[in-house]
Design an enzyme around this catalytic site. Structure first.
Site, short mmCIF file in Angstrom:
data_model
loop_
_atom_site.label_atom_id
_atom_site.label_comp_id
_atom_site.label_asym_id
_atom_site.label_seq_id
_atom_site.Cartn_x
_atom_site.Cartn_y
_atom_site.Cartn_z
N GLY A 258 4.35 4.07 -1.92
CA GLY A 258 4.42 2.92 -1.07
C GLY A 258 3.96 1.72 -1.65
CG HIS A 259 3.10 -1.61 0.64
ND1 HIS A 259 3.59 -0.94 1.83
CD2 HIS A 259 1.73 -2.19 1.00
CE1 HIS A 259 2.52 -1.05 2.71
NE2 HIS A 259 1.63 -1.71 2.56
CG ASN A 260 0.15 -3.76 -2.08
OD1 ASN A 260 1.01 -4.17 -2.59
ND2 ASN A 260 -0.49 -3.89 -0.92
CB SER A 278 -3.49 -0.42 -0.55
OG SER A 278 -2.51 -1.44 -0.38
#
Length: 363
Positions: A258-260, A278
């Site tokens: 996922g993002h980050n 994250s």
């Protein structure tokens, strides 16, 4: 490609005995091996297979009696499974991608290709992209605007890399890998039921139904050296900062980041593992197949999570985890054993209740 027994042994740093001038064209399982094959029998359990096949040459387990097995030559590696890495590298015939630039490839004038780059049919390389020397961009691949791929990159067919992604040297992406899509990130104008549940662990409160508003991903993805991405993997851009993968990390098929997300160095993420937005994963971490990491948590260096494990809170370095929710593997196994004993325990309790009831009535 053919090699003598002595050439293969030298390349593997292994010992060879017998007629080391014999020529090997391919490797095979013991029962399927012919006279010109290298039979892979690095464990005593494969001895029967050697007798079933027609092998004259074999890679054997330590202290095996190669002459008693009817062989003309044998190779003895000090670490058989590690030797497989070198052997398969020697014997790999590749995908047959032709060198040079295919006439159907679309390469923007503002892209830069290093020396000896190969670009396959119908591939697209966008403006500002930089492809390192010796790289192979396979058929139907897409490389986005201002993306950088280091030297000796290898994109198999239909790999897609979005804009502004940065990738180090010796990168490998298997067919259908997707790198640099937008993250799954949405928000509501007022506090949502989901936010309430995260706080209360159950109570949705008085939040009203609302539409979701998209949070754009303006970050990208940064990948280190010697990274391999499996078939069908999907790696999201960061929201503001980049999603990151450290040097030497390998992703199996259908892994989702996922993002980050930050993944450390020399990690192994097995098939269908997922790491939510994250989360931070340390160095030398192994996530078994279908394991999951919750968002915004930290996994310490050297953690090993067995298949299907769900990591829902921070995990200290060096832990070995299993289950849902994850606990230390030895404790989880004990819990499984206890669960299997429950039916018998319930029967014993029922029998005791009957015995006590009869005793009371008898009094």
């Amino acid at each position: 490609m053919t090699y003598t027994v002595s050439e293969i042994a030298k390349a593997l740093g292994a010992e060879a005995f017998g007629d080391t001038g014999l020529v090997i064209a391919r490797a095979a399982e013991p029962q399927d091996a012919g006279p010109g094959d290298l039979a892979l029998a690095m464990d005593p359990k494969y001895a029967d297979g050697l007798s079933q096949g027609r092998a004259q040459i074999a890679m054997l387990w330590p202290d095996a009696d190669w002459q008693a097995l009817g062989l003309k030559a044998a190779i003895f590696p000090s670490r058989p499974r590690y030797a497989m890495a070198g052997l398969t590298r020697i014997l790999d015939k590749g995908q047959g991608f032709a060198p040079g630039i295919h006439p159907t490839a679309v390469i923007d004038d503002a892209a830069h290709l290093g020396a000896n780059v190969s670009v396959g049919p119908l591939a697209i390389i966008s403006a500002g992209a930089r492809i390192g020397a010796g790289s192979v961009i396979g058929p139907h691949c897409f490389v986005g605007v201002d993306t950088t791929i280091g030297e000796n990159g290898f994109l198999r067919e239909q790999v897609s890399i979005g804009a502004r992604v940065t990738i180090g040297a010796n990168f490998i992406a298997q067919p259908g890998a997707r790198i640099g899509g937008d993250g799954f990130s949405f928000v509501t104008a007022e506090q949502s039921a989901v936010e309430n549940v995260r706080t209360t662990l159950g109570d949705q409160g008085d939040a009203k139904a609302q539409p979701w508003t998209r949070i754009h991903s303006v970050g990208a993805v940064t990948i280190g050296d010697d990274v391999e991405i499996g078939m069908g993997c999907t790696i999201d851009n960061g929201t503001i900062r980049d999603t990151r993968i450290g040097d030497g990390t390998k992703l199996d098929n259908q892994v989702q980041l996922g993002h980050n997300v930050i993944i450390g160095r020399n990690c192994l993420l097995c098939g269908q593992a997922g790491v939510a937005g994250s989360a931070v994963v340390g160095d030398n971490v192994v996530l078994g197949g279908q394991s999951g990491v919750s968002d915004n948590i930290s996994i310490g260096n050297g953690v090993i999570a067995g298949g299907g494990t769900k990591l829902m809170s921070n995990v200290p370095a060096g832990r070995t985890m299993l289950g849902y929710p994850a606990t230390q593997m030895d404790r989880q196994v004990e819990s499984y054993k206890a669960m299997r004993r429950l039916p018998r325990l319930l029967r014993d309790v029922a029998d005791l209740k009957k015995a006590v009831s009869k005793s009371i009535k008898g009094d």
